[in-house]
Scaffold this motif. Sequence first.
Motif, PDB file in Angstrom:
ATOM      1  N   MET A 187      31.123 -21.213 115.989  1.00 46.16           N
ATOM      2  CA  MET A 187      31.753 -22.086 114.992  1.00 46.16           C
ATOM      3  C   MET A 187      30.723 -23.030 114.398  1.00 46.16           C
ATOM      4  O   MET A 187      29.929 -23.619 115.112  1.00 46.16           O
ATOM      5  CB  MET A 187      32.882 -22.870 115.686  1.00 46.16           C
ATOM      6  N   PHE A 188      30.748 -23.119 113.095  1.00 48.49           N
ATOM      7  CA  PHE A 188      29.818 -24.002 112.423  1.00 48.49           C
ATOM      8  C   PHE A 188      30.539 -24.744 111.306  1.00 48.49           C
ATOM      9  O   PHE A 188      31.231 -24.134 110.488  1.00 48.49           O
ATOM     10  CB  PHE A 188      28.645 -23.175 111.870  1.00 48.49           C
ATOM     11  N   THR A 189      30.413 -26.065 111.298  1.00 46.63           N
ATOM     12  CA  THR A 189      30.995 -26.826 110.193  1.00 46.63           C
ATOM     13  C   THR A 189      30.053 -27.945 109.798  1.00 46.63           C
ATOM     14  O   THR A 189      29.280 -28.451 110.622  1.00 46.63           O
ATOM     15  CB  THR A 189      32.340 -27.514 110.564  1.00 46.63           C
ATOM     16  N   LEU A 190      30.087 -28.291 108.529  1.00 47.38           N
ATOM     17  CA  LEU A 190      29.350 -29.488 108.123  1.00 47.38           C
ATOM     18  C   LEU A 190      30.088 -30.169 106.992  1.00 47.38           C
ATOM     19  O   LEU A 190      30.896 -29.558 106.288  1.00 47.38           O
ATOM     20  CB  LEU A 190      27.905 -29.161 107.735  1.00 47.38           C
ATOM     21  N   LYS A 191      29.807 -31.464 106.838  1.00 47.15           N
ATOM     22  CA  LYS A 191      30.491 -32.249 105.824  1.00 47.15           C
ATOM     23  C   LYS A 191      29.469 -33.165 105.159  1.00 47.15           C
ATOM     24  O   LYS A 191      28.716 -33.858 105.844  1.00 47.15           O
ATOM     25  CB  LYS A 191      31.579 -33.083 106.506  1.00 47.15           C
ATOM     26  N   VAL A 192      29.400 -33.134 103.835  1.00 47.31           N
ATOM     27  CA  VAL A 192      28.549 -34.083 103.103  1.00 47.31           C
ATOM     28  C   VAL A 192      29.433 -34.938 102.212  1.00 47.31           C
ATOM     29  O   VAL A 192      30.386 -34.455 101.604  1.00 47.31           O
ATOM     30  CB  VAL A 192      27.482 -33.407 102.217  1.00 47.31           C
ATOM     31  N   ALA A 193      29.070 -36.223 102.122  1.00 48.30           N
ATOM     32  CA  ALA A 193      29.893 -37.144 101.343  1.00 48.30           C
ATOM     33  C   ALA A 193      29.544 -37.082  99.860  1.00 48.30           C
ATOM     34  O   ALA A 193      30.322 -37.484  99.011  1.00 48.30           O
ATOM     35  CB  ALA A 193      29.716 -38.573 101.860  1.00 48.30           C
ATOM     36  N   ASP A 194      28.366 -36.556  99.558  1.00 46.52           N
ATOM     37  CA  ASP A 194      27.969 -36.486  98.154  1.00 46.52           C
ATOM     38  C   ASP A 194      27.632 -35.037  97.803  1.00 46.52           C
ATOM     39  O   ASP A 194      26.600 -34.505  98.198  1.00 46.52           O
ATOM     40  CB  ASP A 194      26.761 -37.403  97.923  1.00 46.52           C
ATOM     41  N   ALA A 195      28.500 -34.425  97.044  1.00 46.30           N
ATOM     42  CA  ALA A 195      28.335 -33.017  96.693  1.00 46.30           C
ATOM     43  C   ALA A 195      27.008 -32.752  96.001  1.00 46.30           C
ATOM     44  O   ALA A 195      26.433 -31.665  96.119  1.00 46.30           O
ATOM     45  CB  ALA A 195      29.486 -32.567  95.796  1.00 46.30           C
ATOM     46  N   LYS A 196      26.495 -33.752  95.275  1.00 46.37           N
ATOM     47  CA  LYS A 196      25.276 -33.567  94.494  1.00 46.37           C
ATOM     48  C   LYS A 196      24.095 -33.150  95.374  1.00 46.37           C
ATOM     49  O   LYS A 196      23.297 -32.298  95.018  1.00 46.37           O
ATOM     50  CB  LYS A 196      24.945 -34.864  93.751  1.00 46.37           C
ATOM     51  N   MET A 241      21.538 -35.631 108.521  1.00 44.68           N
ATOM     52  CA  MET A 241      21.734 -35.696 107.073  1.00 44.68           C
ATOM     53  C   MET A 241      23.214 -35.706 106.702  1.00 44.68           C
ATOM     54  O   MET A 241      23.579 -36.085 105.592  1.00 44.68           O
ATOM     55  CB  MET A 241      21.147 -34.443 106.410  1.00 44.68           C
ATOM     56  N   PHE A 242      24.009 -35.204 107.622  1.00 40.74           N
ATOM     57  CA  PHE A 242      25.408 -34.945 107.262  1.00 40.74           C
ATOM     58  C   PHE A 242      26.348 -35.973 107.846  1.00 40.74           C
ATOM     59  O   PHE A 242      26.054 -36.594 108.881  1.00 40.74           O
ATOM     60  CB  PHE A 242      25.814 -33.551 107.777  1.00 40.74           C
ATOM     61  N   GLU A 243      27.461 -36.139 107.203  1.00 42.55           N
ATOM     62  CA  GLU A 243      28.515 -37.018 107.739  1.00 42.55           C
ATOM     63  C   GLU A 243      29.047 -36.425 109.039  1.00 42.55           C
ATOM     64  O   GLU A 243      29.305 -37.115 110.004  1.00 42.55           O
ATOM     65  CB  GLU A 243      29.653 -37.152 106.721  1.00 42.55           C
ATOM     66  N   GLU A 244      29.237 -35.116 108.989  1.00 40.90           N
ATOM     67  CA  GLU A 244      29.664 -34.409 110.191  1.00 40.90           C
ATOM     68  C   GLU A 244      28.877 -33.134 110.284  1.00 40.90           C
ATOM     69  O   GLU A 244      28.594 -32.505 109.270  1.00 40.90           O
ATOM     70  CB  GLU A 244      31.174 -34.080 110.131  1.00 40.90           C
ATOM     71  N   TYR A 245      28.514 -32.769 111.482  1.00 41.57           N
ATOM     72  CA  TYR A 245      27.800 -31.511 111.663  1.00 41.57           C
ATOM     73  C   TYR A 245      28.105 -30.979 113.045  1.00 41.57           C
ATOM     74  O   TYR A 245      27.992 -31.706 114.031  1.00 41.57           O
ATOM     75  CB  TYR A 245      26.290 -31.717 111.526  1.00 41.57           C
ATOM     76  N   SER A 246      28.516 -29.746 113.130  1.00 39.30           N
ATOM     77  CA  SER A 246      28.620 -29.172 114.456  1.00 39.30           C
ATOM     78  C   SER A 246      28.356 -27.678 114.431  1.00 39.30           C
ATOM     79  O   SER A 246      28.842 -26.946 113.570  1.00 39.30           O
ATOM     80  CB  SER A 246      29.988 -29.485 115.077  1.00 39.30           C
ATOM     81  N   ALA A 247      27.470 -27.278 115.324  1.00 38.89           N
ATOM     82  CA  ALA A 247      27.171 -25.864 115.492  1.00 38.89           C
ATOM     83  C   ALA A 247      27.137 -25.650 116.994  1.00 38.89           C
ATOM     84  O   ALA A 247      26.277 -26.189 117.677  1.00 38.89           O
ATOM     85  CB  ALA A 247      25.829 -25.514 114.868  1.00 38.89           C
ATOM     86  N   GLU A 280      31.967 -36.356  95.355  1.00 37.24           N
ATOM     87  CA  GLU A 280      33.040 -35.587  95.977  1.00 37.24           C
ATOM     88  C   GLU A 280      32.565 -35.139  97.357  1.00 37.24           C
ATOM     89  O   GLU A 280      31.368 -34.950  97.588  1.00 37.24           O
ATOM     90  CB  GLU A 280      33.420 -34.384  95.117  1.00 37.24           C
ATOM     91  N   ILE A 281      33.503 -34.968  98.242  1.00 34.44           N
ATOM     92  CA  ILE A 281      33.157 -34.573  99.609  1.00 34.44           C
ATOM     93  C   ILE A 281      33.208 -33.057  99.727  1.00 34.44           C
ATOM     94  O   ILE A 281      34.149 -32.421  99.236  1.00 34.44           O
ATOM     95  CB  ILE A 281      34.140 -35.209 100.612  1.00 34.44           C
ATOM     96  N   VAL A 282      32.169 -32.486 100.331  1.00 36.55           N
ATOM     97  CA  VAL A 282      32.168 -31.038 100.517  1.00 36.55           C
ATOM     98  C   VAL A 282      32.123 -30.718 102.009  1.00 36.55           C
ATOM     99  O   VAL A 282      31.332 -31.296 102.756  1.00 36.55           O
ATOM    100  CB  VAL A 282      30.962 -30.379  99.829  1.00 36.55           C
ATOM    101  N   GLU A 283      32.963 -29.794 102.402  1.00 33.98           N
ATOM    102  CA  GLU A 283      32.962 -29.323 103.789  1.00 33.98           C
ATOM    103  C   GLU A 283      32.710 -27.830 103.809  1.00 33.98           C
ATOM    104  O   GLU A 283      33.303 -27.085 103.032  1.00 33.98           O
ATOM    105  CB  GLU A 283      34.331 -29.571 104.426  1.00 33.98           C
ATOM    106  N   LEU A 284      31.818 -27.409 104.686  1.00 29.43           N
ATOM    107  CA  LEU A 284      31.596 -25.978 104.870  1.00 29.43           C
ATOM    108  C   LEU A 284      32.067 -25.578 106.258  1.00 29.43           C
ATOM    109  O   LEU A 284      31.758 -26.259 107.232  1.00 29.43           O
ATOM    110  CB  LEU A 284      30.105 -25.634 104.745  1.00 29.43           C
ATOM    111  N   ASN A 285      32.804 -24.494 106.316  1.00 30.23           N
ATOM    112  CA  ASN A 285      33.249 -23.975 107.619  1.00 30.23           C
ATOM    113  C   ASN A 285      32.935 -22.493 107.694  1.00 30.23           C
ATOM    114  O   ASN A 285      33.361 -21.729 106.828  1.00 30.23           O
ATOM    115  CB  ASN A 285      34.770 -24.128 107.765  1.00 30.23           C
ATOM    116  N   LEU A 286      32.203 -22.128 108.729  1.00 27.60           N
ATOM    117  CA  LEU A 286      31.914 -20.696 108.891  1.00 27.60           C
ATOM    118  C   LEU A 286      32.837 -20.123 109.954  1.00 27.60           C
ATOM    119  O   LEU A 286      32.869 -20.589 111.085  1.00 27.60           O
ATOM    120  CB  LEU A 286      30.456 -20.499 109.314  1.00 27.60           C
TER     121      LEU A 286
END
Lengths: 344, 251
Positions: free
Chosen positions: B1-10, B56-62, B86-92
Amino acid sequence: MGVDLRDLVPKTIIRLEDLSGKSIAIDAYNALYQFLAIIRQPDGTPLKDSTGRVTSHLSGLLYRTSNLVEMGIKPIYVFDGTPPALKEVEIKRRMKAKEEALVRYERAVKEGKIEEARVYAQATSHLKDYMAEDSKRLLDLMGIPWVQAPSEGEAQAAHIARRRDADYCASQDYDSLLFGAPKLVRNVTISGRRKLPSRNIFIEVVPEVVELDAVLKTCEITYEQLIDVGILIGTDFNPDGIKGLGPKTALKLIKEHGNLDKAIPYVKNAEFPVEHPRIREIFLNPKVIDNYKIEWKEPDVEGVVDFICRQRDFSEDRVRKAIEKMQKGTEKLRGKTTLEKWFG
Amino acid sequence: MFTLKVADAKLLKDMITSISILVDEATFKIDPDGIKLRAMDPSRVAMIDFEWPKTMFEEYSASEPTKMCINISELLKLLKRTSKDEIVELNLDEKTAKLQLKITGKYQRSFTMPTLEATEEEVPTPKVTFNVKAKATTQGLSQAIEDAQLVSDHVKIEADPEKLVLNASGDLMGATITLQKGSDTLLDLETKEPAKATFSLSYLAEIIKAASATSDIATLEFSSDMPIKLDFQQTKEGKLTFYLAPRIETE
């Protein structure tokens, strides 16, 4: 027709530009046949000069090669020599198919069915000795190297790539892999927009790379086993393969039993035109030469013009433009390096 | 499981843009402490070396090391739909091999895209001893490259202890751009021995343009007829480095 490995091999779609700076050993007969089949008038008549000599192959060779060189690709054409005796069945089959196509072509022309005539005309493509000679002469004038294979061109091309004298082998047939080509690139000589036969639909033909190592890894087999899988499916030396046996079953059988010899007792209708070890031998130890010379030279512009414009009736304007494109490509390539040089 | 969250999409968009100039498909190495990418462009002239630590990320877990291969241009298409802050979240999802991209801002949308088969190829670091180290503003570099592009498609970069000179010569026109040590553009210059090397301007221009979005200061390192290393200092932590092979003029 070549071994049908399509369903078993992983491939990577690339852009032709990605091959910039790379040398490619091109199966010359394979390419020339494509030019002869594709470069035709709407009713299927090939291009001819004023004396009736076919020139479709020269047109393809000149314009396609200049396109490749413009992109910084370094082509090497490898010509077939004497086919192995075992290829007789396949050669006879091809001749028969061509004769039949010729009958159908003539009938279609008589009946005024132009679309149909074109399809049959393509299937009659015959590569005559003078065409190969003309092609070699044109390549010499263009400064593009060519190699005369003692036997199968694909085997020689694979050999050149294995000795690292070429980065890729180019052919439409997957046989190159059975001959041990480390990297096969397909659709190099025909990429672009292509009309589907007898339909008014156009498709985009894009180049694709197949790597031998990746094939072996995906299929979980050895190179020797891949040859055995090929023989079960059918190669140029046993064109029919085994009746009713497709690529997936062939792969399963070889994986299950280890090799062809052990698999045969489990195969229904296991018949080969010759003993299968002889077919295997052609792929494992093909007739090839080491004393070839690969060198790209400056094109002899006036020589090209004299040959194909004055003697084969090509338009001088277009030919000069094509050569100019080629020279620009060579210029761009001059001095280019890749990072690999510093990987040590 | 891998997820990350950035507060600034840019931030994410700019990074992926930098990657997209060299590769269409990228295999990321995902570790519990961050995400890495090292890839060459298909013609193997340029390479990107990219690292993003989890800080670098607001949230990160691998949970464990894994690889993720994605189509960069497709991902970029999705990221282009984001706006700043905008907030971007990636979930694998490793089971379905799908990457989910969730964008939260004025409204929320969620995309899924397939992951591709990861490449096994490990790209090594070019072995080069650098004789010149120059620190310059990315803005100044961009300008200099644009100047050179007016006349040619390649540029010779030459360094002596006092200055960096960019020489471009085309079929008809020529350009010489001088960056003096200590000027507004060339902040610092260390020269062990004078060096000169020629590079493709289209690569340099694309690299510098894309990297400028994430970086104000670049460190250039090179030697005669060797690859150049361009390291773009990141505002937060993280690493964005490019290598570019030279053109070697043979007479």
